[in-house]
Design a protein around this motif. Structure first.
Motif, PDB file in Angstrom:
ATOM      1  N   ASN A  89     -23.328   7.384 -13.257  1.00  0.00           N
ATOM      2  CA  ASN A  89     -23.486   8.862 -13.387  1.00  0.00           C
ATOM      3  C   ASN A  89     -24.917   9.057 -13.018  1.00  0.00           C
ATOM      4  OD1 ASN A  89     -20.772   9.335 -14.685  1.00  0.00           O
ATOM      5  ND2 ASN A  89     -21.653   8.541 -16.589  1.00  0.00           N
ATOM      6  N   LEU A  90     -25.760   8.217 -12.699  1.00  0.00           N
ATOM      7  CA  LEU A  90     -26.929   8.647 -12.283  1.00  0.00           C
ATOM      8  C   LEU A  90     -27.309   8.506 -10.689  1.00  0.00           C
ATOM      9  CD1 LEU A  90     -29.140   6.944 -15.143  1.00  0.00           C
ATOM     10  CD2 LEU A  90     -28.347   9.342 -14.922  1.00  0.00           C
ATOM     11  N   SER A  91     -28.412   8.984 -10.405  1.00  0.00           N
ATOM     12  CA  SER A  91     -28.599   9.060  -8.772  1.00  0.00           C
ATOM     13  C   SER A  91     -28.732   7.558  -8.326  1.00  0.00           C
ATOM     14  CB  SER A  91     -29.605  10.013  -8.356  1.00  0.00           C
ATOM     15  OG  SER A  91     -30.888   9.237  -8.888  1.00  0.00           O
ATOM     16  N   HIS A  92     -28.522   7.344  -7.001  1.00  0.00           N
ATOM     17  CA  HIS A  92     -28.990   6.179  -6.275  1.00  0.00           C
ATOM     18  C   HIS A  92     -30.636   5.702  -6.707  1.00  0.00           C
ATOM     19  CE1 HIS A  92     -29.046   3.018  -3.490  1.00  0.00           C
ATOM     20  NE2 HIS A  92     -30.368   3.345  -3.090  1.00  0.00           N
ATOM     21  N   GLU A  93     -31.376   6.801  -6.859  1.00  0.00           N
ATOM     22  CA  GLU A  93     -32.756   6.524  -6.829  1.00  0.00           C
ATOM     23  C   GLU A  93     -32.974   5.910  -8.309  1.00  0.00           C
ATOM     24  OE1 GLU A  93     -36.083   9.582  -7.633  1.00  0.00           O
ATOM     25  OE2 GLU A  93     -36.198   9.350  -5.502  1.00  0.00           O
ATOM     26  N   LYS A  94     -32.461   6.603  -9.264  1.00  0.00           N
ATOM     27  CA  LYS A  94     -32.511   6.191 -10.709  1.00  0.00           C
ATOM     28  C   LYS A  94     -31.763   4.912 -11.008  1.00  0.00           C
ATOM     29  CE  LYS A  94     -33.191  10.894 -12.882  1.00  0.00           C
ATOM     30  NZ  LYS A  94     -32.775  11.537 -13.837  1.00  0.00           N
ATOM     31  N   ASN A  95     -30.906   4.497 -10.189  1.00  0.00           N
ATOM     32  CA  ASN A  95     -30.339   3.244 -10.386  1.00  0.00           C
ATOM     33  C   ASN A  95     -31.369   2.048  -9.708  1.00  0.00           C
ATOM     34  OD1 ASN A  95     -27.813   3.451 -11.673  1.00  0.00           O
ATOM     35  ND2 ASN A  95     -26.963   4.392 -10.207  1.00  0.00           N
ATOM     36  N   VAL A  96     -31.967   2.272  -8.684  1.00  0.00           N
ATOM     37  CA  VAL A  96     -32.723   1.688  -8.121  1.00  0.00           C
ATOM     38  C   VAL A  96     -33.873   1.021  -9.010  1.00  0.00           C
ATOM     39  CG1 VAL A  96     -34.525   1.015  -6.161  1.00  0.00           C
ATOM     40  CG2 VAL A  96     -32.158   2.038  -5.503  1.00  0.00           C
ATOM     41  N   ILE A  97     -34.325   2.011  -9.676  1.00  0.00           N
ATOM     42  CA  ILE A  97     -35.619   1.907 -10.439  1.00  0.00           C
ATOM     43  C   ILE A  97     -35.160   1.048 -11.845  1.00  0.00           C
ATOM     44  CG2 ILE A  97     -37.157   3.408 -12.356  1.00  0.00           C
ATOM     45  CD1 ILE A  97     -37.017   5.753 -10.052  1.00  0.00           C
ATOM     46  N   THR A  98     -33.907   1.553 -12.343  1.00  0.00           N
ATOM     47  CA  THR A  98     -33.194   0.828 -13.220  1.00  0.00           C
ATOM     48  C   THR A  98     -33.014  -0.527 -12.985  1.00  0.00           C
ATOM     49  OG1 THR A  98     -32.104   2.556 -14.254  1.00  0.00           O
ATOM     50  CG2 THR A  98     -31.433   0.472 -15.101  1.00  0.00           C
ATOM     51  N   TYR A  99     -32.590  -1.052 -11.845  1.00  0.00           N
ATOM     52  CA  TYR A  99     -32.338  -2.321 -11.298  1.00  0.00           C
ATOM     53  C   TYR A  99     -33.550  -2.993 -11.486  1.00  0.00           C
ATOM     54  CZ  TYR A  99     -30.808  -6.403  -8.380  1.00  0.00           C
ATOM     55  OH  TYR A  99     -30.490  -7.643  -8.128  1.00  0.00           O
ATOM     56  N   ALA A 100     -34.772  -2.300 -10.726  1.00  0.00           N
ATOM     57  CA  ALA A 100     -35.965  -3.217 -10.769  1.00  0.00           C
ATOM     58  C   ALA A 100     -36.274  -3.677 -12.236  1.00  0.00           C
ATOM     59  CB  ALA A 100     -37.056  -2.424  -9.868  1.00  0.00           C
ATOM     60  N   HIS A 101     -36.205  -2.556 -12.971  1.00  0.00           N
ATOM     61  CA  HIS A 101     -36.678  -2.827 -14.426  1.00  0.00           C
ATOM     62  C   HIS A 101     -35.991  -3.863 -15.008  1.00  0.00           C
ATOM     63  CE1 HIS A 101     -37.740  -1.622 -18.411  1.00  0.00           C
ATOM     64  NE2 HIS A 101     -36.399  -1.998 -18.769  1.00  0.00           N
ATOM     65  N   GLU A 102     -34.728  -3.844 -14.893  1.00  0.00           N
ATOM     66  CA  GLU A 102     -33.714  -5.050 -15.437  1.00  0.00           C
ATOM     67  C   GLU A 102     -34.049  -6.382 -14.848  1.00  0.00           C
ATOM     68  OE1 GLU A 102     -31.864  -4.553 -18.127  1.00  0.00           O
ATOM     69  OE2 GLU A 102     -32.390  -2.647 -18.338  1.00  0.00           O
ATOM     70  N   LEU A 103     -34.288  -6.380 -13.316  1.00  0.00           N
ATOM     71  CA  LEU A 103     -34.876  -7.557 -12.830  1.00  0.00           C
ATOM     72  C   LEU A 103     -36.003  -8.229 -13.229  1.00  0.00           C
ATOM     73  CD1 LEU A 103     -33.844  -9.518 -10.450  1.00  0.00           C
ATOM     74  CD2 LEU A 103     -34.912  -8.117  -8.946  1.00  0.00           C
ATOM     75  N   SER A 104     -36.928  -7.142 -13.917  1.00  0.00           N
ATOM     76  CA  SER A 104     -38.127  -7.509 -14.543  1.00  0.00           C
ATOM     77  C   SER A 104     -38.010  -8.483 -15.512  1.00  0.00           C
ATOM     78  CB  SER A 104     -39.276  -6.500 -14.455  1.00  0.00           C
ATOM     79  OG  SER A 104     -38.958  -5.699 -15.738  1.00  0.00           O
ATOM     80  N   HIS A 105     -36.982  -7.793 -16.564  1.00  0.00           N
ATOM     81  CA  HIS A 105     -36.592  -8.634 -17.464  1.00  0.00           C
ATOM     82  C   HIS A 105     -36.221 -10.122 -17.357  1.00  0.00           C
ATOM     83  CE1 HIS A 105     -37.322  -5.222 -20.434  1.00  0.00           C
ATOM     84  NE2 HIS A 105     -36.344  -4.678 -19.680  1.00  0.00           N
ATOM     85  N   ILE A 106     -35.612 -10.082 -16.423  1.00  0.00           N
ATOM     86  CA  ILE A 106     -35.085 -11.673 -16.029  1.00  0.00           C
ATOM     87  C   ILE A 106     -36.287 -12.345 -15.490  1.00  0.00           C
ATOM     88  CG2 ILE A 106     -33.364 -13.011 -14.544  1.00  0.00           C
ATOM     89  CD1 ILE A 106     -31.588 -10.392 -14.295  1.00  0.00           C
ATOM     90  N   VAL A 107     -37.208 -11.819 -14.495  1.00  0.00           N
ATOM     91  CA  VAL A 107     -38.086 -12.534 -14.016  1.00  0.00           C
ATOM     92  C   VAL A 107     -39.064 -12.984 -15.010  1.00  0.00           C
ATOM     93  CG1 VAL A 107     -40.046 -12.550 -12.363  1.00  0.00           C
ATOM     94  CG2 VAL A 107     -37.775 -11.567 -11.650  1.00  0.00           C
ATOM     95  N   ASN A 108     -39.455 -12.186 -16.321  1.00  0.00           N
ATOM     96  CA  ASN A 108     -40.332 -12.322 -17.181  1.00  0.00           C
ATOM     97  C   ASN A 108     -39.735 -13.377 -18.387  1.00  0.00           C
ATOM     98  OD1 ASN A 108     -42.393 -10.884 -15.951  1.00  0.00           O
ATOM     99  ND2 ASN A 108     -41.342  -8.798 -16.840  1.00  0.00           N
ATOM    100  N   ASN A 109     -38.497 -13.705 -18.318  1.00  0.00           N
ATOM    101  CA  ASN A 109     -38.067 -14.651 -19.198  1.00  0.00           C
ATOM    102  C   ASN A 109     -37.717 -13.698 -20.406  1.00  0.00           C
ATOM    103  OD1 ASN A 109     -37.343 -16.937 -17.773  1.00  0.00           O
ATOM    104  ND2 ASN A 109     -39.382 -17.160 -17.491  1.00  0.00           N
ATOM    105  N   ASP A 110     -37.490 -12.515 -20.484  1.00  0.00           N
ATOM    106  CA  ASP A 110     -37.343 -11.818 -21.899  1.00  0.00           C
ATOM    107  C   ASP A 110     -36.186 -12.257 -22.430  1.00  0.00           C
ATOM    108  OD1 ASP A 110     -39.641 -10.477 -21.039  1.00  0.00           O
ATOM    109  OD2 ASP A 110     -38.703  -8.717 -20.339  1.00  0.00           O
ATOM    110  N   PHE A 111     -35.193 -12.867 -21.949  1.00  0.00           N
ATOM    111  CA  PHE A 111     -33.942 -13.197 -22.805  1.00  0.00           C
ATOM    112  C   PHE A 111     -34.212 -14.183 -23.640  1.00  0.00           C
ATOM    113  CE2 PHE A 111     -32.149 -10.533 -19.531  1.00  0.00           C
ATOM    114  CZ  PHE A 111     -31.254  -9.768 -20.112  1.00  0.00           C
TER     115      PHE A 111
END
Length: 63
Positions: free
Chosen positions: A26-48
């Motif tokens: 339901n969000l814009s492409h731009e907001k989804n790109v920002i969210t994707y980068a945010h979620e990817l940072s959790h993976i890269v930072n081993n937050d899990f």
């Protein structure tokens, strides 16, 4: 993509060593790109693998 409330940009699921990033359709492409980068940072930072709470991880992620 998933039908999520507008207050939720997305989230990540980890199964074994595989990650799936869910974005809000339901969000814009731009907001989804920002969210994707945010979620990817959790993976890269081993937050899990962190012993910190999700709330604390989000506080640090937004600084």
């Amino acid at each position: 993509m998933a039908d999520l409330p507008n207050t939720i940009g997305g989230y990540t699921i980890r199964q074994d060593d595989f990650y799936t990033i869910i974005l809000n359709q339901n969000l814009s492409h731009e907001k989804n790109v920002i969210t994707y980068a945010h979620e990817l940072s959790h993976i890269v930072n081993n937050d899990f693998d962190s012993s910190c709470s999700a709330g604390l991880i989000e506080i640090f992620a937004h600084k």
